[in-house]
Design a protein around this motif. Structure first.
Motif, short mmCIF file in Angstrom:
data_model
loop_
_atom_site.label_atom_id
_atom_site.label_comp_id
_atom_site.label_asym_id
_atom_site.label_seq_id
_atom_site.Cartn_x
_atom_site.Cartn_y
_atom_site.Cartn_z
N ASN A 1 0.79 -1.23 0.00
CA ASN A 1 0.00 0.00 0.00
C ASN A 1 0.82 1.29 0.00
N GLU A 2 2.00 1.26 0.57
CA GLU A 2 2.81 2.48 0.62
C GLU A 2 3.92 2.46 -0.43
N ILE A 3 4.61 1.38 -0.55
CA ILE A 3 5.75 1.31 -1.48
C ILE A 3 5.26 1.04 -2.91
N ALA A 4 4.54 -0.05 -3.09
CA ALA A 4 4.06 -0.40 -4.43
C ALA A 4 2.82 0.40 -4.81
N GLN A 5 2.13 0.94 -3.83
CA GLN A 5 0.90 1.71 -4.05
C GLN A 5 -0.04 0.96 -4.98
N VAL A 6 -0.36 -0.25 -4.58
CA VAL A 6 -1.21 -1.13 -5.38
C VAL A 6 -2.60 -0.51 -5.54
N ASP A 7 -3.08 -0.53 -6.77
CA ASP A 7 -4.45 -0.15 -7.10
C ASP A 7 -5.26 -1.44 -7.01
N TRP A 8 -5.91 -1.65 -5.87
CA TRP A 8 -6.57 -2.92 -5.59
C TRP A 8 -7.68 -3.23 -6.59
N GLU A 9 -8.36 -2.22 -7.08
CA GLU A 9 -9.44 -2.43 -8.05
C GLU A 9 -8.88 -3.07 -9.34
N HIS A 10 -7.66 -2.74 -9.68
CA HIS A 10 -7.01 -3.32 -10.86
C HIS A 10 -6.27 -4.62 -10.50
N HIS A 11 -5.62 -4.64 -9.34
CA HIS A 11 -4.76 -5.76 -8.96
C HIS A 11 -5.54 -7.05 -8.71
N LEU A 12 -6.66 -6.96 -8.01
CA LEU A 12 -7.39 -8.19 -7.66
C LEU A 12 -7.85 -8.97 -8.89
N PRO A 13 -8.45 -8.35 -9.91
CA PRO A 13 -8.80 -9.13 -11.11
C PRO A 13 -7.58 -9.75 -11.80
N VAL A 14 -6.44 -9.08 -11.75
CA VAL A 14 -5.22 -9.66 -12.32
C VAL A 14 -4.85 -10.92 -11.54
N MET A 15 -4.99 -10.86 -10.23
CA MET A 15 -4.68 -12.03 -9.40
C MET A 15 -5.69 -13.15 -9.60
N TYR A 16 -6.97 -12.82 -9.85
CA TYR A 16 -7.95 -13.87 -10.18
C TYR A 16 -7.47 -14.60 -11.44
N ASN A 17 -7.07 -13.83 -12.45
CA ASN A 17 -6.61 -14.43 -13.71
C ASN A 17 -5.33 -15.24 -13.51
N PHE A 18 -4.42 -14.71 -12.68
CA PHE A 18 -3.16 -15.41 -12.43
C PHE A 18 -3.43 -16.78 -11.82
N TRP A 19 -4.20 -16.80 -10.73
CA TRP A 19 -4.43 -18.07 -10.04
C TRP A 19 -5.32 -19.01 -10.85
N SER A 20 -6.23 -18.46 -11.64
CA SER A 20 -7.03 -19.30 -12.53
C SER A 20 -6.13 -19.97 -13.56
N SER A 21 -5.15 -19.24 -14.07
CA SER A 21 -4.21 -19.80 -15.03
C SER A 21 -3.32 -20.86 -14.38
N VAL A 22 -2.82 -20.56 -13.19
CA VAL A 22 -1.93 -21.48 -12.48
C VAL A 22 -2.64 -22.78 -12.09
N LEU A 23 -3.86 -22.65 -11.58
CA LEU A 23 -4.54 -23.83 -11.04
C LEU A 23 -5.46 -24.55 -12.03
N PHE A 24 -6.04 -23.81 -12.96
CA PHE A 24 -7.00 -24.42 -13.88
C PHE A 24 -6.56 -24.38 -15.34
N GLY A 25 -5.38 -23.79 -15.59
CA GLY A 25 -4.86 -23.75 -16.95
C GLY A 25 -5.68 -22.90 -17.91
N THR A 26 -6.35 -21.89 -17.40
CA THR A 26 -7.25 -21.08 -18.24
C THR A 26 -6.52 -20.15 -19.20
N MET A 27 -5.27 -19.88 -18.94
CA MET A 27 -4.48 -18.95 -19.74
C MET A 27 -5.07 -17.53 -19.70
N ALA A 28 -5.82 -17.22 -18.65
CA ALA A 28 -6.44 -15.90 -18.51
C ALA A 28 -5.42 -14.83 -18.16
N TYR A 29 -4.33 -15.22 -17.50
CA TYR A 29 -3.31 -14.26 -17.09
C TYR A 29 -2.36 -13.99 -18.24
#
Length: 131
Positions: free
Chosen positions: A41-69
């Motif tokens: 929140n202070e150093i990376a200043q993550v924009d959570w509204e943008h970051h969380l959907p990216v993480m959904y895609n990342f983990w969907s790709s890693v665990l289900f092979g969706t290639m969404a990320y």
């Protein structure tokens, strides 16, 4: 009088809704953690509204092979002032979150993949020796 308790078995990670629940819960824990929250929140200043959907895609790709990320996660982490302690905390929170929400083959795979990703990142950052 005898008491009987029924322990409902937790379900495994099965779909995109489960990924969303895992990611949202995990990052809620991160945001309340004294060590990790400042990095996000202070150093990376993550924009959570943008970051969380990216993480959904990342983990969907890693665990289900969706290639969404689509992306390269490591370069974004390279500039962060993190130590092995940060990675240890990240892994501990991730595993605890998985264990609190899910049980099964995919849940175990998620924990193993997170551990592997953290190890690779630490090696690339010079925090762990290559083996």
């Amino acid at each position: 009088m005898a008491y009987t308790y029924s322990l409902q078995a937790m379900k495994d990670l099965e779909n995109e809704a489960d990924i969303k629940q895992l990611v949202d819960t995990f990052y809620d824990h991160v945001n309340h953690d004294a060590l990790l929250s400042p990095v996000f929140n202070e150093i990376a200043q993550v924009d959570w509204e943008h970051h969380l959907p990216v993480m959904y895609n990342f983990w969907s790709s890693v665990l289900f092979g969706t290639m969404a990320y689509k992306g390269q996660p490591f370069p974004k982490h390279l500039r962060l002032p993190v130590t092995g302690e940060h990675f240890d905390k990240w892994i501990a929170l991730f595993k605890a979150t998985v264990d609190a929400l899910f049980s099964g083959k995919k849940a175990e795979e998620a924990k193993q993949k997170a551990q592997s990703i953290a190890r690779i990142f630490q090696m690339k950052m010079g925090l762990l020796p290559y083996v």
